[in-house]
Design a protein around this motif. Structure first.
Motif, PDB file in Angstrom:
ATOM      1  N   ARG A 263      94.398  35.631 -44.196  1.00 20.63           N
ATOM      2  CA  ARG A 263      95.487  35.350 -45.141  1.00 20.63           C
ATOM      3  C   ARG A 263      96.622  34.595 -44.456  1.00 20.63           C
ATOM      4  N   GLY A 264      96.965  35.067 -43.239  1.00 19.05           N
ATOM      5  CA  GLY A 264      98.054  34.425 -42.517  1.00 19.05           C
ATOM      6  C   GLY A 264      97.723  33.000 -42.131  1.00 19.05           C
ATOM      7  N   GLU A 265      96.530  32.786 -41.644  1.00 18.67           N
ATOM      8  CA  GLU A 265      96.119  31.454 -41.234  1.00 18.67           C
ATOM      9  C   GLU A 265      96.042  30.490 -42.414  1.00 18.67           C
ATOM     10  N   MET A 266      95.659  31.048 -43.571  1.00 13.87           N
ATOM     11  CA  MET A 266      95.515  30.202 -44.756  1.00 13.87           C
ATOM     12  C   MET A 266      96.781  30.170 -45.617  1.00 13.87           C
ATOM     13  N   ASP A 267      97.793  30.875 -45.135  1.00  9.69           N
ATOM     14  CA  ASP A 267      99.061  30.933 -45.857  1.00  9.69           C
ATOM     15  C   ASP A 267      98.884  31.488 -47.265  1.00  9.69           C
ATOM     16  N   LEU A 268      98.077  32.545 -47.386  1.00  8.50           N
ATOM     17  CA  LEU A 268      97.856  33.186 -48.677  1.00  8.50           C
ATOM     18  C   LEU A 268      98.808  34.361 -48.815  1.00  8.50           C
ATOM     19  N   SER A 269      99.326  34.586 -49.971  1.00  3.56           N
ATOM     20  CA  SER A 269     100.217  35.715 -50.229  1.00  3.56           C
ATOM     21  C   SER A 269      99.487  37.021 -49.936  1.00  3.56           C
ATOM     22  N   PRO A 270     100.167  37.975 -49.244  1.00  2.00           N
ATOM     23  CA  PRO A 270      99.509  39.262 -48.963  1.00  2.00           C
ATOM     24  C   PRO A 270      99.210  40.061 -50.221  1.00  2.00           C
ATOM     25  N   ASN A 271      99.840  39.690 -51.334  1.00  2.77           N
ATOM     26  CA  ASN A 271      99.614  40.432 -52.588  1.00  2.77           C
ATOM     27  C   ASN A 271      98.601  39.767 -53.525  1.00  2.77           C
ATOM     28  N   LYS A 272      98.109  38.594 -53.109  1.00  6.40           N
ATOM     29  CA  LYS A 272      97.152  37.877 -53.969  1.00  6.40           C
ATOM     30  C   LYS A 272      95.755  38.480 -53.810  1.00  6.40           C
ATOM     31  N   PRO A 273      95.153  39.049 -54.880  1.00  5.11           N
ATOM     32  CA  PRO A 273      93.802  39.616 -54.766  1.00  5.11           C
ATOM     33  C   PRO A 273      92.792  38.528 -54.422  1.00  5.11           C
TER      34      PRO A 273
ATOM     35  N   SER B  49      86.179  32.886 -42.186  1.00  8.24           N
ATOM     36  CA  SER B  49      85.451  34.090 -41.793  1.00  8.24           C
ATOM     37  C   SER B  49      86.040  34.711 -40.536  1.00  8.24           C
ATOM     38  N   GLY B  50      85.654  35.955 -40.365  1.00  9.73           N
ATOM     39  CA  GLY B  50      85.989  36.683 -39.158  1.00  9.73           C
ATOM     40  C   GLY B  50      84.888  37.667 -38.873  1.00  9.73           C
ATOM     41  N   LEU B  51      84.975  38.321 -37.729  1.00  9.78           N
ATOM     42  CA  LEU B  51      83.926  39.249 -37.324  1.00  9.78           C
ATOM     43  C   LEU B  51      84.483  40.655 -37.174  1.00  9.78           C
ATOM     44  N   VAL B  52      83.703  41.617 -37.651  1.00  5.69           N
ATOM     45  CA  VAL B  52      83.948  43.024 -37.344  1.00  5.69           C
ATOM     46  C   VAL B  52      82.679  43.496 -36.663  1.00  5.69           C
ATOM     47  N   GLY B  53      82.722  43.499 -35.328  1.00  4.15           N
ATOM     48  CA  GLY B  53      81.475  43.701 -34.587  1.00  4.15           C
ATOM     49  C   GLY B  53      80.591  42.497 -34.831  1.00  4.15           C
ATOM     50  N   ALA B  54      79.347  42.726 -35.330  1.00  2.00           N
ATOM     51  CA  ALA B  54      78.436  41.620 -35.645  1.00  2.00           C
ATOM     52  C   ALA B  54      78.491  41.245 -37.117  1.00  2.00           C
ATOM     53  N   MET B  55      79.252  41.991 -37.901  1.00  2.00           N
ATOM     54  CA  MET B  55      79.313  41.750 -39.343  1.00  2.00           C
ATOM     55  C   MET B  55      80.273  40.597 -39.650  1.00  2.00           C
ATOM     56  N   ASP B  56      79.773  39.656 -40.472  1.00  2.00           N
ATOM     57  CA  ASP B  56      80.606  38.550 -40.920  1.00  2.00           C
ATOM     58  C   ASP B  56      81.432  38.986 -42.127  1.00  2.00           C
ATOM     59  N   VAL B  57      82.726  38.677 -42.082  1.00  2.00           N
ATOM     60  CA  VAL B  57      83.609  38.879 -43.235  1.00  2.00           C
ATOM     61  C   VAL B  57      84.008  37.497 -43.724  1.00  2.00           C
ATOM     62  N   LEU B  58      83.602  37.162 -44.957  1.00  6.65           N
ATOM     63  CA  LEU B  58      83.774  35.810 -45.487  1.00  6.65           C
ATOM     64  C   LEU B  58      84.710  35.829 -46.693  1.00  6.65           C
ATOM     65  N   ILE B  59      85.640  34.891 -46.694  1.00  7.10           N
ATOM     66  CA  ILE B  59      86.512  34.712 -47.860  1.00  7.10           C
ATOM     67  C   ILE B  59      86.254  33.311 -48.404  1.00  7.10           C
ATOM     68  N   PRO B  60      85.601  33.206 -49.569  1.00  6.70           N
ATOM     69  CA  PRO B  60      85.319  31.887 -50.136  1.00  6.70           C
ATOM     70  C   PRO B  60      86.603  31.075 -50.281  1.00  6.70           C
ATOM     71  N   MET B  61      86.525  29.829 -49.859  1.00  2.00           N
ATOM     72  CA  MET B  61      87.715  28.997 -49.777  1.00  2.00           C
ATOM     73  C   MET B  61      88.040  28.229 -51.052  1.00  2.00           C
ATOM     74  N   ALA B  62      87.041  28.003 -51.876  1.00  2.00           N
ATOM     75  CA  ALA B  62      87.264  27.152 -53.040  1.00  2.00           C
ATOM     76  C   ALA B  62      88.452  27.666 -53.849  1.00  2.00           C
ATOM     77  N   GLY B  63      89.384  26.758 -54.059  1.00  3.44           N
ATOM     78  CA  GLY B  63      90.562  27.095 -54.852  1.00  3.44           C
ATOM     79  C   GLY B  63      91.622  27.856 -54.090  1.00  3.44           C
ATOM     80  N   LEU B  64      91.363  28.177 -52.798  1.00  4.52           N
ATOM     81  CA  LEU B  64      92.332  28.975 -52.048  1.00  4.52           C
ATOM     82  C   LEU B  64      93.040  28.208 -50.936  1.00  4.52           C
ATOM     83  N   ILE B  65      92.377  27.148 -50.438  1.00  4.65           N
ATOM     84  CA  ILE B  65      92.912  26.566 -49.203  1.00  4.65           C
ATOM     85  C   ILE B  65      93.153  25.067 -49.320  1.00  4.65           C
TER      86      ILE B  65
END
Length: 953
Positions: free
Chosen positions: A813-823, A869-885
């Protein structure tokens, strides 16, 4: 609780309550633990060094009190001989023309006691502001009747044991105050001066190796020439060794004095010839003793040339080996006027060879402010050799330990080269020496005149005169650990609280106070088996508190910080006036005013005692000087505010609700977060206890800060919110119980360092816990103990996974400048069985705390849309970018990240390609580097994938 944390509202009233209820007294239960306060001068006021040391002592005292010990922090003040006498003399001068000599000794002493009753309690009032939990009912003063009796007994006993004697030796003499002073009261200042080179004619037609009929000596103190009794040369010096045993004629005086061989003369320094004046120089005094030289005193006690000198032999006895005559032209001159006159006379007689500029270190009296004069006087001394041996062994065998240990070397260096201790002072205020003289000068020592007369069969027809001198204040304070406990009359408290446990003091008085306490205590106090008893088991040595630039705090520099100004706050103009008010030099005052306005443009805000204490504890790195940091103070003031607000959150969610006070654990359903924080609390208890036991107050404070700010406030309170809003009744009750129980334990854990805020909050929180307690005060309750059964390692691992997951989302969120309250929507890939289990159990937490709209797991082989994306251990955490960035911005970010990751990869790869490194490094190090390389390679690959995905949007 009040909405805003305001220390002014709670601190003073709370301390008054503690003191009035007797909470600082020993409990009478448990093993004894005691600390004596280094007695501050009765004339003094609180400075940052006091605040630092008192914070450490109070932390230890409160910790041990809560840990069930019968705890005594013994308080008292020192009568401060010179300082107090000067204060009252200035007061007399301000009131009129009466001097102490006009009043006489008895009435002057009465004036001092009057002053003490009116003004002598300033520092003890300030100590209360620091929260010192000392037993005020036991407060002692070095001149009170009990301590005075102890001082008299020690003097008489040492005299009878032939360990005290009166002798004529060289001392530091203050010509203004006309008293001997200790080395600690001498302030050495660097000054620009001169070195005068004088010709001393050889007697009996003698010549030097190069044919000269004189020797050239160099001196920085020409006026002492009048007292020379030898010229020293090095016995190995080929220029002069043939002259050893010959004589020179002392210019201006005509005295025939010998040329002696002594290693004090340095062949490579100056001319190689040194004038020896045993009565006016400490080094010359030692040379004189080695060579059996007479001593000629040419100065009186005011620093003027005498009309007739005093001539003594090496033992200090009057001698007629030299004439006492002094040249009439110098008689009565003040010492520095005499210096000019001697130089002029040497010049006129053709004996001034040259004058050179010279850097000098000049000794000044810290009270009188004038140059100190080495003076040959009659003083009382303690023979220390035998006592020093016992005191040295106590540290060698571990009966006394220094923290940090390095200070033992300083102690040993002093103790193994110890000179007899000068204990007399030419003052009126102090313990008058219990010695009387008859008309023939014979001395009698006893507790009082009546005792002396009875013991020696002296009738009323024998006139006795008591010695006019008083004892050095260090003499009475050397008895401090046992005299304050009632010795020699009442030994009950001595049995309970002696030896004391810890002495907290500065390195600068290890010799002046610490060593002398050890010597005196071990000589007079024995255990039941007759073994000498140490005064304390541990000496915790502190560094100095310096300003932010690392400079020593001093009034002359205008960089002193008054701890009460930190506690209460101070306006800028008041602070400026306070720092410049006594400045004699306008330029210096202007400089200090400028620096003060720059450093404190808005004055000092009220910080409160707790913030000051926490800052001092956090800065207390063992044995190091501390550079004071106002920003750290501000940070710890914020910390106190954070604790206050967190406690308000806890109370708002618990005070009017069922907190499971009577419920058993089987009737409660603790959340993962509850189990985690309970375990973290236990680990913190273990850590803090360990650091306090090791005197690492800085590490203890840091552990408390980290747990409170990051784990309790930063994570746990957030993790409770989903439970408090949507949990079942038994879940909510369990969380409420965890909130109050953990907070209550935390308050007790922090109380020794920050007593006021913890007491205030504890009084509200403790009743909610259902735990048995002495509700009168937090300090009367047990210090938390470690309970391994409450540490749930699985919960710790699970919450760490949860935290990493949330932090990955927040970082994106911080890197993409997304509001912390935006679902936002999240996709997961490469989940392990444990990841699935944790996700299922904690999905509600994740949705709430990470502000997520959906969490979906990608099926094997399913292609993800372009995502951050980011990693939690080996698990990928992905936030689709379309319309967000912003696509271009994200590609730029990924490019920079890849460059950085590639640099790290190349660095580690280069290290592992280096044959020298691989062949010399231990296998564990190589494995660690290989793991790093694999991790960096994985990061680079992931970033490349992300770049390709974003580029494809």
């Amino acid at each position: 609780m009040e909405t805003t944390y305001n220390p002014t509202d709670i601190e003073q009233s709370l301390y008054e309550e503690w003191e009035s209820k007797g909470h600082f007294k020993p409990s009478g239960k448990g093993d004894s633990y005691s600390i004596v306060i280094p007695p501050p001068n009765v004339t003094g006021s609180l400075h940052m060094g006091h605040a630092f040391q008192h914070t450490i002592m109070d932390t230890l005292t409160r910790y041990k009190r809560m840990d069930g010990y019968n705890t005594l922090w013994q308080v008292g003040t020192d009568h401060a001989g010179i300082a107090t006498q000067m204060v009252v003399e200035r007061q007399l001068a301000a009131e009129g023309d009466v001097t102490r000599k006009d009043l006489g000794r008895e009435k002057f002493i009465e004036k001092i006691w009057d002053w003490k009753a009116e003004s002598g309690g300033t520092i003890t009032k300030q100590m209360r502001r620091l929260g010192n939990s000392v037993d005020w009912e036991r407060e002692r003063f070095t001149m009170d009747p009990g301590l005075s009796k102890a001082v008299e007994k020690v003097f008489v006993d040492l005299y009878n044991d032939d360990l005290i004697y009166r002798g004529k030796r060289l001392v530091n003499w203050d010509p203004k105050l006309q008293t001997a002073i200790s080395d600690l009261e001498v302030e050495n200042k660097d000054k620009k001066g001169h070195m005068w080179h004088f010709r001393y004619p050889l007697a009996d037609g003698q010549k030097t190796a190069d044919g000269k009929d004189y020797l050239v000596v160099a001196t920085t103190r020409p006026e002492t020439l009048l007292g020379d009794t030898a010229v020293a040369v090095n016995p190995e010096d080929p220029r002069y060794k043939d002259l050893i045993g010959k004589s020179i004629v002392l210019p201006l005086v005509g005295r025939l004095i010998p040329i002696i061989g002594d290693e004090h003369a340095d062949m490579d320094k100056g001319t190689g010839c040194v004038k020896i004046t045993p009565a006016h120089d400490f080094n010359d005094y030692e040379v004189g003793k080695r060579n059996n030289l007479p001593m000629i005193n040419v100065l009186n006690f005011t620093g003027h040339i005498r009309t007739e000198s005093q001539v003594f032999n090496t033992n200090g006895e009057e001698s007629d080996v030299y004439s006492a005559d002094l040249p009439e032209q110098f008689q009565g001159l003040e010492r520095f006027a005499a210096r000019k006159a001697v130089v002029a006379a040497m010049d006129e007689s053709g004996n001034l060879e040259e004058i050179k500029e010279h850097d000098l270190t000049i000794p000044y009296g810290d009270r009188g402010g004038v140059v100190i004069e080495p003076m040959l006087t009659d003083q009382w001394y303690v023979r220390v050799e035998s006592m020093a041996k016992v005191a040295t062994e106590a540290v060698e065998n571990g009966d006394i330990q220094f923290v940090p240990k390095q200070y033992e070397n300083m102690y040993f260096a002093w103790m193994r080269d110890l000179q007899d201790w000068c204990i007399s002072r030419q003052l009126w205020w102090g313990h008058r020496i219990p010695a009387w003289y008859d008309e023939n000068g014979k001395v009698y020592v006893g507790n009082n005149e009546a005792e002396v007369r009875a013991a020696n069969g002296l009738g009323d027809d024998v006139t006795l005169r008591q010695d006019e001198d008083v004892l050095d204040t260090w003499f009475s304070s050397a008895l401090w650990t046992f005299s304050t406990l009632g010795w020699p009359d009442n030994l009950e408290d001595l049995k309970k609280f002696h030896p004391t446990d810890v002495l907290v003091t500065g390195f600068d008085i290890i010799f002046f106070w610490v060593a002398r306490m050890i010597m005196m205590t071990m000589h007079f106090i024995k255990d039941e088996e007759g073994k000498p008893q140490v005064p304390f088991k541990t000496v915790y040595v502190t560094g100095l508190i310096r300003d932010e630039n690392g400079d020593k705090m001093s009034k002359s520099k205008g960089n002193v910080i008054d701890p009460l100004d930190i506690i209460d706050g101070i306006e800028l103009e008041t602070l400026v006036a306070k720092r410049t008010g006594n400045m004699m030099q306008p330029k210096m005052a202007a400089k200090i005013e400028k620096s003060t306005r720059k450093e404190f443009p808005e004055g000092m805000e009220t910080s409160g005692t707790d913030a000051l204490r926490f800052t001092l504890a956090a800065l207390a790195s063992t044995g190091r000087d501390i550079s004071w940091d106002m920003k750290r103070l501000e940070g710890y003031r914020n910390f106190c505010n954070k604790l206050w607000n967190a406690s308000r959150y806890v109370l708002m969610n618990t005070e009017e609700f069922d907190c499971g006070k009577t419920a058993t654990d089987s009737e409660l359903e603790y959340s993962l977060a509850d189990r985690w924080i309970q375990g973290q609390m236990q680990n913190t208890i273990k850590t803090v206890r360990g650091h306090l036991d090791a005197y690492r107050f800085d590490l203890a404070a840091n552990a408390l800060y980290d747990f409170t700010w990051n784990e309790f406030c930063g994570w746990y309170l957030e993790l409770t919110k989903p439970v408090m809003t949507s949990g079942t009744e038994i879940q909510q009750r369990a969380t409420r119980k965890t909130l109050v129980v953990v907070l209550e334990s935390l308050l007790r854990l922090m109380h020794p360092i920050i007593p006021f805020i913890t007491e205030t909050i504890w009084q509200r929180v403790q009743p909610l816990t259902g735990l048995t307690a002495d509700a009168e005060s937090i300090m009367l309750n047990a210090y938390p103990t470690y309970n391994a059964g409450l540490v749930d390692e699985q919960a710790v691992a699970d919450v760490e996974w949860l935290k990493q997951f949330i932090l990955v989302i927040r970082n994106i969120r911080g890197e993409m400048d997304l509001s912390p309250n935006k679902p936002i929507n999240v996709l997961l890939r490469n989940l392990s069985a444990q990841d699935v289990e944790r996700l299922t159990a904690n999905q509600s937490f994740l949705m709430a705390l990470a502000k997520l709209e959906t969490i979906n797991v990608l099926a094997d082989g399913e292609k993800a849309p372009a995502s951050a994306s980011g990693l939690v251990g080996a698990m990928d955490v992905l936030i689709p970018m379309a319309g967000l960035i912003d696509k271009d911005a994200e590609l730029s970010r990924l490019t920079k990240a890849m460059e950085k990751a590639n640099q790290e990869l190349q660095r580690v790869s280069g290290k592992l390609s280096n044959e020298k490194f691989v062949s010399n490094a231990p296998p564990a190090v190589i494995e660690k580097e290989q793991a790093k390389m694999a991790e960096f390679q994985q990061t680079v690959n992931k970033l490349k994938e992300q770049y390709a995905e974003i580029e494809a949007i």
